[in-house]
Scaffold this motif. Sequence first.
Motif, mmCIF file in Angstrom:
data_model
loop_
_atom_site.group_PDB
_atom_site.id
_atom_site.type_symbol
_atom_site.label_atom_id
_atom_site.label_comp_id
_atom_site.label_asym_id
_atom_site.label_seq_id
_atom_site.Cartn_x
_atom_site.Cartn_y
_atom_site.Cartn_z
ATOM 1 N N ASN A 30 0.623 -1.513 -0.258
ATOM 2 C CA ASN A 30 0.448 0.018 0.160
ATOM 3 C C ASN A 30 0.716 0.931 0.091
ATOM 4 O OD1 ASN A 30 -2.466 -2.444 0.107
ATOM 5 N ND2 ASN A 30 -3.062 -0.727 1.555
ATOM 6 N N ALA A 31 2.109 1.314 1.313
ATOM 7 C CA ALA A 31 3.124 2.258 1.101
ATOM 8 C C ALA A 31 3.399 2.414 -0.838
ATOM 9 C CB ALA A 31 3.982 2.071 1.823
ATOM 10 N N VAL A 32 3.898 1.093 -1.319
ATOM 11 C CA VAL A 32 4.146 1.619 -2.324
ATOM 12 C C VAL A 32 3.143 2.349 -3.557
ATOM 13 C CG1 VAL A 32 5.208 0.347 -4.436
ATOM 14 C CG2 VAL A 32 6.483 0.221 -2.529
ATOM 15 N N ASN A 33 2.582 1.290 -3.330
ATOM 16 C CA ASN A 33 0.750 1.595 -4.756
ATOM 17 C C ASN A 33 0.480 3.638 -4.280
ATOM 18 O OD1 ASN A 33 -0.866 1.532 -6.763
ATOM 19 N ND2 ASN A 33 -2.296 2.397 -4.575
ATOM 20 N N VAL B 207 -9.666 8.382 2.523
ATOM 21 C CA VAL B 207 -8.047 9.222 3.050
ATOM 22 C C VAL B 207 -7.861 8.424 4.270
ATOM 23 C CG1 VAL B 207 -7.260 11.108 3.619
ATOM 24 C CG2 VAL B 207 -8.654 11.214 1.526
ATOM 25 N N LYS B 208 -8.576 8.747 5.550
ATOM 26 C CA LYS B 208 -8.111 7.829 6.970
ATOM 27 C C LYS B 208 -7.920 6.688 7.007
ATOM 28 C CE LYS B 208 -13.217 7.261 8.677
ATOM 29 N NZ LYS B 208 -14.570 7.538 9.455
ATOM 30 N N LEU B 209 -7.954 5.939 6.208
ATOM 31 C CA LEU B 209 -8.063 4.782 6.197
ATOM 32 C C LEU B 209 -6.462 4.204 5.447
ATOM 33 C CD1 LEU B 209 -10.959 2.651 5.309
ATOM 34 C CD2 LEU B 209 -10.083 2.754 7.776
ATOM 35 N N LEU B 210 -6.536 4.599 4.792
ATOM 36 C CA LEU B 210 -5.233 4.793 3.636
ATOM 37 C C LEU B 210 -3.781 5.513 4.395
ATOM 38 C CD1 LEU B 210 -3.330 4.115 1.200
ATOM 39 C CD2 LEU B 210 -4.088 5.558 0.299
ATOM 40 N N HIS B 211 -4.280 6.767 5.278
ATOM 41 C CA HIS B 211 -3.791 7.643 5.850
ATOM 42 C C HIS B 211 -2.644 6.518 6.966
ATOM 43 C CE1 HIS B 211 -2.543 11.282 8.696
ATOM 44 N NE2 HIS B 211 -1.637 10.499 8.202
ATOM 45 N N LYS B 212 -3.950 5.513 7.313
ATOM 46 C CA LYS B 212 -3.344 4.961 8.430
ATOM 47 C C LYS B 212 -2.464 3.699 7.927
ATOM 48 C CE LYS B 212 -6.409 1.184 9.159
ATOM 49 N NZ LYS B 212 -5.442 -0.116 8.621
ATOM 50 N N ASP B 213 -2.343 3.226 7.212
ATOM 51 C CA ASP B 213 -1.962 2.813 6.599
ATOM 52 C C ASP B 213 -0.493 3.538 6.066
ATOM 53 O OD1 ASP B 213 -4.127 0.560 4.277
ATOM 54 O OD2 ASP B 213 -4.029 0.797 6.579
ATOM 55 N N LEU B 214 -0.233 4.568 6.469
ATOM 56 C CA LEU B 214 0.958 4.965 5.375
ATOM 57 C C LEU B 214 1.959 5.251 7.042
ATOM 58 C CD1 LEU B 214 -0.196 6.789 2.803
ATOM 59 C CD2 LEU B 214 1.083 5.054 2.707
ATOM 60 N N LEU C 42 7.960 8.178 0.856
ATOM 61 C CA LEU C 42 6.519 7.869 1.731
ATOM 62 C C LEU C 42 6.403 8.732 2.941
ATOM 63 C CD1 LEU C 42 5.018 5.609 3.064
ATOM 64 C CD2 LEU C 42 6.746 4.626 4.147
ATOM 65 N N SER C 43 7.332 9.966 3.032
ATOM 66 C CA SER C 43 7.425 10.488 4.449
ATOM 67 C C SER C 43 6.198 11.548 3.569
ATOM 68 C CB SER C 43 8.580 11.286 4.561
ATOM 69 O OG SER C 43 9.675 10.607 5.193
ATOM 70 N N LEU C 44 6.877 12.017 2.658
ATOM 71 C CA LEU C 44 6.170 13.051 2.146
ATOM 72 C C LEU C 44 4.798 12.728 1.720
ATOM 73 C CD1 LEU C 44 8.643 14.601 -1.069
ATOM 74 C CD2 LEU C 44 8.391 15.486 1.505
ATOM 75 N N THR C 45 4.459 11.677 1.029
ATOM 76 C CA THR C 45 3.197 10.839 0.587
ATOM 77 C C THR C 45 2.104 10.942 2.672
ATOM 78 O OG1 THR C 45 3.906 9.549 -0.751
ATOM 79 C CG2 THR C 45 2.101 9.141 0.161
ATOM 80 N N VAL C 46 2.312 10.572 3.176
ATOM 81 C CA VAL C 46 2.353 10.449 4.516
ATOM 82 C C VAL C 46 1.549 12.182 4.790
ATOM 83 C CG1 VAL C 46 2.313 10.212 6.857
ATOM 84 C CG2 VAL C 46 3.303 8.520 5.324
ATOM 85 N N GLN C 47 2.418 13.233 4.655
ATOM 86 C CA GLN C 47 2.091 14.733 4.982
ATOM 87 C C GLN C 47 0.925 14.931 3.892
ATOM 88 O OE1 GLN C 47 5.783 17.552 4.736
ATOM 89 N NE2 GLN C 47 6.984 16.283 5.324
#
Length: 377
Positions: free
Chosen positions: A195-198, A261-268, A285-290
């Motif tokens: 999920n992070a790579v995606n 959004v909140k579910l993927l944010h949780k995974d990230l 990944l860090s920037l995507t989490v932001q």
Amino acid sequence: MLPISNSTFESKSSFNSPTLGIIGCGNIGGRQAANFLAHGYSVYIYDINRDRMAELQSLGAHITESCAELATHCDIIFTALPTPNDVIEAVLAGEQNLTQGLRPGSIYIDITTNSPETVLRLHQAITPLGVEMLDAPFNDCPEGAKSQGGMGLAVLASGSKETFEQVLPILQLMADHVLYCGDIGCGTRCKLIHNAVNAVAVQAVSEGITLGLAEDIPLEIIWDALRFGSFGQNPGDIHGLPYYWFSRRCDDLSQPPAFTVKLLHKDLRIALEMATEQNISVPHLSLTVQDYQEAEQRGLSDYAATKVRSLQEERAGVIAKATQPIISSSNRSTPKPTAKSVSKKSQFSLYVVLMLVLVSNLFVFGLNWLFRSHHVF
């Protein structure tokens, strides 16, 4: 995919035709319950939403009043819930939780995209009860990706290999691929990495499309360039873009999103925590989490996960919007024949056959007439 071990599966008579239980009848759990019912299994269900249970009851599922009650009926129990906290509540902490009804010898499988810490906590809690556990997060079929033979793309399972082989025939009904990932928790880690790579790939696609739009390149040309190139052959999300993003379905809360959004944010966040613990640098990944954090701060938590793309659109000053289907004129596929066109074609074919029969009969009649005329003279 590992081969089925018949000796292992048949060693317990109850597992020749196991009774299945599913806690959580949402997007994934509900469809899998219906899937198991269609294959002839007895299925017990529990969900806090009684309307969801009623729909499945009409297909033959047995409704229960609690997780504990469900466990008393079932050989194999699945949890398919949104977050780690939901799983903890259902299995360990809630009133009439799963552990209060689990039978020794049964198998518990969590198909939630969980956290590794929660999976280990669950495993440690239920093992003393004589219950085996697998974590087997599920890869669903988003718009743009289709399952060839199952209900999903892949199941990433981990835990005891013997237990995995016991339930493999059940897991094989769920998805095209069933992968054994190793010791307990490894399946969850693999799903989080996936999920992070995606998610990072999604952000890269967003940057490319918005850059192309800023360069006055038509949207359909940019999309074709991506999907027909090497990247587009194994994309993270490219074929679903017209459905979720370009159509602006992601802007509409009246159409409940399959993944928010909140579910993927949780995974990230969980994936980033894994990287931090291992002291691994993951700048993308860090920037995507932001980005996902900013989206939640802006009140976008319950929108489709693809809604986060609107942040990049805002930065670029462009909007990716088009009417479906978005296919460039040079690459339009031949439309499938409609029932009306097939009917017209059949009528035409019948007309041709009748004309051939008529012409043939007239030809034979003419030959007979000439023969008789010649014979008279």
